[in-house]
Design an enzyme around this catalytic site. Structure first.
Site, PDB file in Angstrom:
ATOM      1  N   THR A  93      -7.293   6.445  10.272  1.00  0.00           N
ATOM      2  CA  THR A  93      -7.113   5.365   9.302  1.00  0.00           C
ATOM      3  C   THR A  93      -8.411   4.568   9.283  1.00  0.00           C
ATOM      4  O   THR A  93      -9.350   4.913  10.005  1.00  0.00           O
ATOM      5  CB  THR A  93      -5.891   4.483   9.666  1.00  0.00           C
ATOM      6  N   THR A  94      -8.472   3.514   8.464  1.00  0.00           N
ATOM      7  CA  THR A  94      -9.708   2.736   8.371  1.00  0.00           C
ATOM      8  C   THR A  94      -9.872   1.944   9.669  1.00  0.00           C
ATOM      9  O   THR A  94      -9.190   0.956   9.891  1.00  0.00           O
ATOM     10  CB  THR A  94      -9.641   1.800   7.146  1.00  0.00           C
ATOM     11  N   ASP A 108      -0.157   4.504   0.035  1.00  0.00           N
ATOM     12  CA  ASP A 108      -0.870   5.720   0.464  1.00  0.00           C
ATOM     13  C   ASP A 108       0.041   6.729   1.156  1.00  0.00           C
ATOM     14  O   ASP A 108      -0.057   7.946   0.932  1.00  0.00           O
ATOM     15  CB  ASP A 108      -1.967   5.376   1.484  1.00  0.00           C
ATOM     16  N   HIS A 109       0.913   6.200   2.038  1.00  0.00           N
ATOM     17  CA  HIS A 109       1.621   7.150   2.895  1.00  0.00           C
ATOM     18  C   HIS A 109       2.846   7.766   2.252  1.00  0.00           C
ATOM     19  O   HIS A 109       3.442   8.691   2.810  1.00  0.00           O
ATOM     20  CB  HIS A 109       1.877   6.514   4.256  1.00  0.00           C
ATOM     21  N   ARG A 113      -9.396   8.258  -0.874  1.00  0.00           N
ATOM     22  CA  ARG A 113     -10.375   8.671   0.141  1.00  0.00           C
ATOM     23  C   ARG A 113     -11.187   9.843  -0.360  1.00  0.00           C
ATOM     24  O   ARG A 113     -10.728  10.633  -1.196  1.00  0.00           O
ATOM     25  CB  ARG A 113      -9.667   9.055   1.443  1.00  0.00           C
ATOM     26  N   ARG A 122       4.030  18.815   1.843  1.00  0.00           N
ATOM     27  CA  ARG A 122       4.655  20.020   1.285  1.00  0.00           C
ATOM     28  C   ARG A 122       3.953  20.507   0.011  1.00  0.00           C
ATOM     29  O   ARG A 122       4.370  21.493  -0.573  1.00  0.00           O
ATOM     30  CB  ARG A 122       6.130  19.743   0.963  1.00  0.00           C
ATOM     31  N   ARG A 169      -6.935  12.837   1.145  1.00  0.00           N
ATOM     32  CA  ARG A 169      -5.865  13.259   2.053  1.00  0.00           C
ATOM     33  C   ARG A 169      -4.498  12.708   1.651  1.00  0.00           C
ATOM     34  O   ARG A 169      -3.480  13.246   2.015  1.00  0.00           O
ATOM     35  CB  ARG A 169      -6.194  12.884   3.493  1.00  0.00           C
ATOM     36  N   HIS A 170      -4.486  11.586   0.932  1.00  0.00           N
ATOM     37  CA  HIS A 170      -3.184  11.100   0.452  1.00  0.00           C
ATOM     38  C   HIS A 170      -3.245  10.837  -1.061  1.00  0.00           C
ATOM     39  O   HIS A 170      -2.839  11.692  -1.846  1.00  0.00           O
ATOM     40  CB  HIS A 170      -2.640   9.923   1.272  1.00  0.00           C
ATOM     41  N   HIS A 213      -5.599   3.782  -1.669  1.00  0.00           N
ATOM     42  CA  HIS A 213      -6.938   4.121  -1.171  1.00  0.00           C
ATOM     43  C   HIS A 213      -7.253   5.557  -1.585  1.00  0.00           C
ATOM     44  O   HIS A 213      -6.609   6.491  -1.117  1.00  0.00           O
ATOM     45  CB  HIS A 213      -6.923   3.978   0.358  1.00  0.00           C
ATOM     46  N   GLU A 233     -11.312  -9.248   2.738  1.00  0.00           N
ATOM     47  CA  GLU A 233     -10.046  -8.948   3.413  1.00  0.00           C
ATOM     48  C   GLU A 233     -10.360  -8.817   4.895  1.00  0.00           C
ATOM     49  O   GLU A 233     -11.205  -8.005   5.289  1.00  0.00           O
ATOM     50  CB  GLU A 233      -9.421  -7.664   2.866  1.00  0.00           C
ATOM     51  N   HIS A 236      -3.964  -4.623   7.629  1.00  0.00           N
ATOM     52  CA  HIS A 236      -4.063  -3.468   8.527  1.00  0.00           C
ATOM     53  C   HIS A 236      -3.190  -3.675   9.751  1.00  0.00           C
ATOM     54  O   HIS A 236      -3.402  -4.606  10.515  1.00  0.00           O
ATOM     55  CB  HIS A 236      -5.493  -3.153   8.972  1.00  0.00           C
ATOM     56  N   GLU A 277      -8.644   0.770  -3.323  1.00  0.00           N
ATOM     57  CA  GLU A 277      -9.460   0.796  -2.085  1.00  0.00           C
ATOM     58  C   GLU A 277     -10.348   2.015  -2.111  1.00  0.00           C
ATOM     59  O   GLU A 277      -9.881   3.123  -2.424  1.00  0.00           O
ATOM     60  CB  GLU A 277      -8.536   0.941  -0.888  1.00  0.00           C
ATOM     61  N   ASN A 281       0.856  -1.191   0.000  1.00  0.00           N
ATOM     62  CA  ASN A 281       0.000   0.000   0.000  1.00  0.00           C
ATOM     63  C   ASN A 281       0.894   1.244   0.000  1.00  0.00           C
ATOM     64  O   ASN A 281       1.729   1.406   0.904  1.00  0.00           O
ATOM     65  CB  ASN A 281      -0.894  -0.052   1.254  1.00  0.00           C
ATOM     66  N   GLY A 331       1.026  -1.499   4.409  1.00  0.00           N
ATOM     67  CA  GLY A 331       1.503  -0.184   3.997  1.00  0.00           C
ATOM     68  C   GLY A 331       2.302   0.560   5.041  1.00  0.00           C
ATOM     69  O   GLY A 331       3.521   0.697   4.930  1.00  0.00           O
TER      70      GLY A 331
HETATM   71  N1  PXP Z   1      -5.983  -3.177   3.861  1.00  0.00           N
HETATM   72  C1  PXP Z   1      -6.943  -2.228   3.935  1.00  0.00           C
HETATM   73  C2  PXP Z   1      -8.301  -2.578   3.431  1.00  0.00           C
HETATM   74  C3  PXP Z   1      -6.664  -0.944   4.432  1.00  0.00           C
HETATM   75  O1  PXP Z   1      -7.637  -0.022   4.511  1.00  0.00           O
HETATM   76  C4  PXP Z   1      -5.347  -0.645   4.829  1.00  0.00           C
HETATM   77  C5  PXP Z   1      -5.003   0.725   5.305  1.00  0.00           C
HETATM   78  O2  PXP Z   1      -5.136   1.628   4.273  1.00  0.00           O
HETATM   79  C6  PXP Z   1      -4.379  -1.649   4.711  1.00  0.00           C
HETATM   80  C7  PXP Z   1      -4.732  -2.914   4.252  1.00  0.00           C
HETATM   81  C8  PXP Z   1      -2.957  -1.415   5.073  1.00  0.00           C
HETATM   82  O3  PXP Z   1      -2.851  -1.123   6.428  1.00  0.00           O
HETATM   83  P1  PXP Z   1      -1.483  -0.595   7.001  1.00  0.00           P
HETATM   84  O4  PXP Z   1      -1.174   0.674   6.287  1.00  0.00           O
HETATM   85  O5  PXP Z   1      -1.764  -0.415   8.455  1.00  0.00           O
HETATM   86  O6  PXP Z   1      -0.451  -1.656   6.728  1.00  0.00           O
END
Ligand code: PXP
Length: 255
Positions: free
Chosen positions: A105-106, A14-15, A50, A23, A54-55, A48, A156, A199, A75, A12, A221
């Site tokens: 977070t989710t 996202d971050h 959103r 920035r 946000r990301h 993801h 999942e 997660h 996602e 993942n 992620g």
């Molecule tokens: N799976 C799903 C469905 C998620 O929403 C997330 C978080 O975005 C992850 C996996 C990954 O979680 P993490 O970033 O905590 O590893």
């Protein structure tokens, strides 16, 4: 013991976008992270989109789809707006998650029991479009059974509660959550669902959960992006793959 399915690693990104957006520029680029992760052995990329962007942004999702060679797992919340964007993007898979603006977070699983009327046509449209739908749910028997009834091909399992309990040293809670995950994975496989998990996973929890033969994919992620700051993303992906492989070996070892 059932024969173990190959265990895929979905990374993942996202971050990477969270850091970029801090920035407001173009770097670090989540697509570059995705390409690096794939080169190091990731089997797929998750992002993801959103509602508050946000990301990951719309352009990131379009670029990921165009530029990566492995499956894209999109996602999103089950909204009309996201349905439109995902149908236009045509990812390999869509993972439906609950979404609240104020959450960090989710935080929980999707309530497929409570929302089955709204989700049924949504899942049907994804199935018709040839996009594999995954429902991000707690390892709760009622949720799993409803996911199968709704003809979602994949679930999942939300591992956040278990991972938090492990990291915080709450042994009794960790044990209870783990038992729920093991039972949920078995029930889901028996119902014909493909089972993913994710997660909050780190090297240790990924190694532990990789031993469950019912699982086909882990999506990870946040921990990996944190590790990548110190050792690089390629090295982190290779270490995660190695942890998963160690866990997987235990699932097929004779007892
Ligand atoms: N799976 C799903 C469905 C998620 O929403 C997330 C978080 O975005 C992850 C996996 C990954 O979680 P993490 O970033 O905590 O590893």
């Amino acid at each position: 013991m059932p024969k173990a399915l190959p265990l895929r690693l979905g990374v993942n990104v996202d971050h990477v976008a969270t850091l970029r957006n801090a920035r407001g520029g173009a770097r670090p680029d989540p697509v570059r992270a995705a390409l690096t992760a794939i080169e190091a052995g990731a089997d797929g990329i998750t992002a993801h989109l959103r509602e508050d962007r946000r990301h990951i942004r719309d352009t990131d999702m379009a670029r990921l789809k165009a530029e990566i060679s492995k499956p894209l797992n999109f996602e999103m919340a089950a909204t009309e707006d996201m349905l439109r964007i995902s149908l236009a993007t045509r990812p390999h898979a869509v993972c439906l998650v609950p979404e609240r603006r104020e959450e960090l977070t989710t935080e929980g699983g999707l309530d497929v029991v409570g929302q089955h009327n709204a989700l049924a046509p949504f899942i049907a449209r994804m199935n018709d479009a040839g996009i594999r739908v995954s429902l991000f749910i707690a390892a709760d028997p009622a949720q799993i059974e409803m996911a199968a009834r709704l003809r979602a091909p994949v679930i999942e399992i939300h591992t956040g509660g278990w991972c938090d309990a492990v990291v915080d040293g709450h042994a009794a809670k960790a044990e209870a959550e783990w038992k729920r995950i093991v039972a949920g994975a078995r029930l889901a496989r028996a119902a014909g669902l493909e089972v993913h998990a994710g997660h909050g996973l780190d090297y240790d929890t990924a190694e532990t959960i990789a031993a469950l033969p019912e699982l086909a994919e882990l999506n990870i992620g946040y921990f990996m992006m944190g590790e990548a700051l110190f050792v690089g993303l390629g090295e982190t992906v290779r270490s995660m793959r190695a942890a998963m492989d160690r866990g997987r070996q235990r699932s097929v070892a004779p007892t």
